[in-house]
Design an enzyme around this catalytic site. Structure first.
Site, short mmCIF file in Angstrom:
data_model
loop_
_atom_site.label_atom_id
_atom_site.label_comp_id
_atom_site.label_asym_id
_atom_site.label_seq_id
_atom_site.Cartn_x
_atom_site.Cartn_y
_atom_site.Cartn_z
N SER A 16 0.83 -1.21 0.00
CA SER A 16 0.00 0.00 0.00
C SER A 16 0.87 1.26 0.00
O SER A 16 0.48 2.28 -0.59
CB SER A 16 -0.98 0.01 1.18
OG SER A 16 -0.32 0.15 2.40
N ARG A 94 13.15 -7.59 5.35
CA ARG A 94 14.46 -8.20 5.61
C ARG A 94 15.42 -7.13 6.12
O ARG A 94 15.39 -5.99 5.63
CB ARG A 94 15.08 -8.80 4.34
CG ARG A 94 14.23 -9.77 3.59
CD ARG A 94 13.98 -11.06 4.32
NE ARG A 94 15.18 -11.83 4.63
CZ ARG A 94 15.15 -12.96 5.35
NH1 ARG A 94 14.01 -13.41 5.84
NH2 ARG A 94 16.25 -13.62 5.58
N HIS A 112 8.69 3.30 8.76
CA HIS A 112 8.58 2.39 9.90
C HIS A 112 7.34 2.77 10.72
O HIS A 112 7.12 3.96 10.99
CB HIS A 112 9.84 2.49 10.77
CG HIS A 112 9.81 1.58 11.95
ND1 HIS A 112 10.10 0.24 11.85
CD2 HIS A 112 9.49 1.81 13.25
CE1 HIS A 112 9.96 -0.32 13.04
NE2 HIS A 112 9.59 0.61 13.90
N ASP A 144 20.67 3.65 7.90
CA ASP A 144 22.10 3.47 8.17
C ASP A 144 22.32 2.01 8.55
O ASP A 144 21.46 1.16 8.31
CB ASP A 144 22.59 4.47 9.23
CG ASP A 144 21.98 4.23 10.59
OD1 ASP A 144 21.30 3.19 10.78
OD2 ASP A 144 22.17 5.07 11.48
N GLU A 145 23.47 1.72 9.14
CA GLU A 145 23.81 0.31 9.34
C GLU A 145 23.12 -0.32 10.55
O GLU A 145 23.24 -1.53 10.77
CB GLU A 145 25.34 0.15 9.38
CG GLU A 145 25.93 0.49 8.02
CD GLU A 145 27.44 0.36 7.93
OE1 GLU A 145 28.03 -0.31 8.81
OE2 GLU A 145 28.02 0.90 6.98
N GLY A 146 22.40 0.45 11.32
CA GLY A 146 21.64 -0.13 12.44
C GLY A 146 20.23 -0.50 12.00
O GLY A 146 19.85 -0.26 10.85
N ASP A 148 16.63 0.47 12.02
CA ASP A 148 15.72 1.59 12.24
C ASP A 148 16.36 2.72 13.05
O ASP A 148 15.70 3.38 13.86
CB ASP A 148 14.42 1.10 12.93
CG ASP A 148 13.71 0.03 12.11
OD1 ASP A 148 13.72 0.13 10.88
OD2 ASP A 148 13.17 -0.92 12.71
N GLU A 177 1.15 6.96 7.14
CA GLU A 177 2.28 6.51 6.31
C GLU A 177 2.09 6.96 4.87
O GLU A 177 3.01 7.46 4.23
CB GLU A 177 2.42 4.98 6.36
CG GLU A 177 2.80 4.45 7.72
CD GLU A 177 3.08 2.94 7.69
OE1 GLU A 177 3.62 2.44 6.69
OE2 GLU A 177 2.75 2.26 8.68
C1 GAR Z 1 3.84 -0.71 6.73
O1 GAR Z 1 3.11 -0.48 7.90
C2 GAR Z 1 5.29 -0.35 6.95
O2 GAR Z 1 5.48 0.76 7.78
C3 GAR Z 1 5.81 -1.61 7.61
O3 GAR Z 1 5.17 -2.66 6.94
C4 GAR Z 1 3.91 -2.21 6.43
C5 GAR Z 1 3.90 -2.48 4.95
O4 GAR Z 1 2.63 -2.20 4.41
N1 GAR Z 1 7.22 -1.69 7.52
C6 GAR Z 1 7.97 -2.26 8.44
O5 GAR Z 1 7.54 -2.77 9.46
C7 GAR Z 1 9.47 -2.26 8.13
N2 GAR Z 1 10.19 -2.89 9.17
P1 GAR Z 1 2.46 -2.06 2.84
O6 GAR Z 1 3.09 -3.31 2.21
O7 GAR Z 1 0.98 -2.03 2.64
O8 GAR Z 1 3.14 -0.81 2.40
#
Ligand code: GAR
Length: 206
Positions: A16, A94, A112, A144-146, A148, A177
């Site tokens: 989405s 990933r 995130h 970055d390398e961490g 989030d 988002e």
């Molecule tokens: C979203 O809420 C995004 O923020 C999260 O996965 C969902 C994907 O939704 N991302 C993470 O958690 C990254 N670690 P979408 O496939 O509908 O965009």
């Protein structure tokens, strides 16, 4: 307008946020265009969205490879083939190693579903409910390398309601988002900026 920046999008699922970017990139003045979408999950609905928008796509499953290094080399090769300027992680589930990050940094963006630095990682809506926070939200940041931990470009807050579960909270956050991700991408690509410590400071164009 300057030539549009070339963006490659990595996804794992429903897509989405990818759709929100596709829609935003339809505007004549959007500074980027999506030149390719990679899913690490076969059959992800995000791939349908790419197809419907005539955007090239590829499935590169981490399961096809012996280890992370080979998986990431395949990702890098495909993104280089598309000559991307920026990599956007839109629900990509990933963790990427420094090898991948160094190939494209600082031009990697992630969305995130929490107000970082609270609740990095996965399962974050449930983690926010379990902690009992009254406000949660979403964060767009440079990667970055961490995990989030990169410099923050934009955030939006939403209230946590007493009767929320992880799904209802996730849905409320998702609305934000879809609003802030394209806006943050527009901003970071079109405006000059620099890092002051961890802070991203935008400079007004002369
Ligand atoms: C979203 O809420 C995004 O923020 C999260 O996965 C969902 C994907 O939704 N991302 C993470 O958690 C990254 N670690 P979408 O496939 O509908 O965009």
């Amino acid at each position: 307008m300057a030539e549009r920046q070339r963006v490659g999008v990595l996804v794992s699922g429903r897509g989405s946020n990818l759709q929100a970017l596709i829609d935003a990139a339809g505007a004549a003045d959007f500074p980027a265009r999506i030149v390719g979408v990679i899913s690490n999950k076969r059959g992800a609905y995000a791939l349908e969205r790419a197809r419907a928008a005539d955007i090239p796509s590829a499935t590169i499953s981490h399961r096809q490879f012996e280890g992370r290094a080979a998986f990431e080399e395949a990702l890098i090769a495909q993104l280089r083939d598309w000559q991307v300027d920026w990599v956007v992680l839109a629900g990509f589930m990933r963790v990427l190693t420094p090898t991948f990050i160094r190939a494209f940094a600082p031009r990697i963006l992630n969305i995130h579903p929490s107000l970082l630095p609270a609740f990095p990682g996965v399962g974050v809506q449930q983690a926010a409910l379990d902690y009992g926070v009254r406000v949660s939200g979403c964060t767009v940041h440079l990667v970055d390398e961490g995990t989030d931990t990169g410099p923050i470009i934009a955030q939006a807050a939403v209230p946590v309601r007493d009767d929320d579960n992880a799904e209802s909270l996730a849905a409320r956050i998702l609305v934000e988002e879809h609003r802030i991700f394209p806006a943050a991408i527009r901003q970071i690509i079109s405006k000059p900026w620099r890092l002051v410590g961890r802070r991203i400071v935008f400079e007004d164009a002369p």
